[in-house]
Design a protein around this motif. Structure first.
Motif, PDB file in Angstrom:
ATOM      1  N   THR A 183      49.866  36.122  43.229  1.00 58.77           N
ATOM      2  CA  THR A 183      48.793  36.137  44.224  1.00 58.77           C
ATOM      3  C   THR A 183      49.243  36.994  45.408  1.00 58.77           C
ATOM      4  N   THR A 201      39.251  32.060  42.005  1.00 61.72           N
ATOM      5  CA  THR A 201      40.409  32.669  41.354  1.00 61.72           C
ATOM      6  C   THR A 201      40.458  34.167  41.648  1.00 61.72           C
ATOM      7  N   GLU A 244      34.752  28.284  40.425  1.00 64.00           N
ATOM      8  CA  GLU A 244      36.218  28.318  40.328  1.00 64.00           C
ATOM      9  C   GLU A 244      36.705  29.722  39.960  1.00 64.00           C
ATOM     10  N   HIS A 271      41.801  34.812  45.115  1.00 69.06           N
ATOM     11  CA  HIS A 271      43.243  34.590  45.244  1.00 69.06           C
ATOM     12  C   HIS A 271      44.058  35.659  44.530  1.00 69.06           C
ATOM     13  N   SER A 292      39.992  29.656  36.072  1.00 70.14           N
ATOM     14  CA  SER A 292      41.217  30.468  35.996  1.00 70.14           C
ATOM     15  C   SER A 292      41.492  30.914  34.557  1.00 70.14           C
TER      16      SER A 292
END
Ligand SMILES: Cc1cc2nc3c(=O)[nH]c(=O)nc-3n(C[C@H](O)[C@H](O)[C@H](O)COP(=O)(O)O)c2cc1C
Length: 362
Positions: free
Chosen positions: A62, A343, A339, A346, A298
């Motif tokens: 990340t 993801t 989500e 990030h 993810s």
């Protein structure tokens, strides 16, 4: 998407706030034998476990100070804009045991969230009923078995009902599903017990599709249908590089990497471990669908980074359907999309075409 959306995650009025909560509710709603039918794999379920375990082994880098604010989760796939790179996988035969509306409900959920559905030939409702109930263009899954002319006629029928692509499957012989054997569970009996009548597309065709005594097709028959099909064909179950090339040579327009969620034969590798070599074997612009083991936003990011263009959701959407019908399926899609958005941010990606191998920790 605005900052309000981030707050919404914690203060939502929605019945379900997480995918875990939806799965728990599904388990409560379903009888133990139907739960086993939905979740089982084959043999010792090694492949079933590997599908999710191999996702769990992937770790992300990340980046610091990547300067990302509001990632765009949408993508163009086979002529449609998807609000995120997801499709609903075909789960046919016993889907009414999860909810009476079956693929009509999941198709409406897909349309509400801006994604597409793959309708199975074994669906509890006819392909026309599902097309009419959802009002959007979908894909149709058919097993390549039986008479070449009947399969071509079925594809023609799907085209007439508005389906735009065919997902071709190959199913060589009966599967060894021990949970169902222990439960003495058959879909037919369970459907009869629940008083579900024959709403199928074509009971005769389905018998042919499911009759494992019937000789299975070789490449010659498969090629003949792909070449003469009135709709473009995507081949599902591609796990090897050589077979990926062979499908494309036979005229397929795309590939679908999948081990059927570990429901076909045990000791196949996980689907996610097969994806990179399939991607490497074909042209960059070959559309690839991926499924088997996708449970989180993810996972979707990881599969796209390893070369898929869209992922298909099987059991995840099945849990939503069992938990709360169409609304439950819609909620699963919304949570996965949200989500996935998180993801992307990030990972320092503002668009999905920025997902590639560099997002993984070395
Ligand atoms: C209950 C159930 C029924 C299924 N029926 C079909 C089917 O009729 N045709 C098909 O191509 N795949 C079928 N599948 C496989 C799914 O399309 C998909 O490949 C699989 O669910 C992906 O694995 P996952 O659910 O673990 O993500 C079925 C899967 C489940 C769970």
């Amino acid at each position: 998407m605005t900052d309000k959306r981030i707050d919404d995650r914690y203060s939502t009025n929605e019945r379900f706030t997480t995918l875990r909560g939806i799965e728990a509710e599904a388990r409560k709603q379903l009888s133990p034998v139907v739960w086993n039918y939905l979740n089982c794999g084959t043999g010792d379920e090694v492949t079933l476990r590997a599908n999710t375990a191999d996702f769990d082994r992937l770790t992300f880098r990340t980046p610091l100070f990547a300067g990302i604010s509001n990632p765009d989760t949408s993508t163009e796939f086979l002529g449609h804009r998807l609000s995120f790179p997801a499709l609903i996988a075909p789960f046919g035969g016993g889907e009414q045991l999860l909810d009476p509306q079956g693929h009509c409900a999941t198709g409406r959920a897909a349309a509400a969230v801006g994604v597409r559905q793959i309708v199975p030939v074994a669906a509890a409702h006819s392909l026309e009923t599902i097309a009419a109930a959802t009002g959007v263009a979908q894909m149709f899954q058919i097993t390549f078995v039986g008479k070449v002319d009947s399969v071509l006629a079925m594809i023609e029928r799907a085209k007439k009902a508005g389906y735009e692509q065919i997902v071709a499957t190959y199913s060589p012989i009966r599967q060894w599903r021990e949970r169902m054997m222990e439960d003495r569970f058959t879909i037919r009996t369970a459907m009869e017990d629940a008083n579900y009548g024959p709403g199928k597309s074509d009971p005769e065709m389905l018998r042919e599709q499911l009759a494992f005594e019937h000789p299975r097709w070789g490449w010659d028959e498969a090629r003949a249908v792909i070449e003469n099909s009135p709709l473009p064909v995507i081949v599902k179950g591609v796990m090897e590089a050589e077979e990926a090339s062979r499908c494309m040579e036979a005229g397929a327009v795309g590939l679908y990497v999948s081990n059927y969620g570990g429901r076909s034969i045990d000791r196949m590798p996980s689907a996610i471990s097969a994806l990179p070599k399939v991607r490497a074997a074909v042209a960059r612009d070959t559309p690839i669908i991926f499924d088997s083991g996708v449970r989180r936003g993810s996972d979707i990011a990881a599969a796209i980074a390893l070369g898929a263009n869209a992922v298909a959701l099987g059991r995840s959407v099945g849990y939503g359907l069992a938990a709360d019908g169409e609304a439950g399926a819609r909620r699963v899609l919304e949570l996965l999309k949200s989500e996935f958005w998180t993801t992307l941010g990030h990972l320092g990606c503002s668009r999905i075409d920025q997902l590639n191998e560099a997002v993984f920790h070395a």
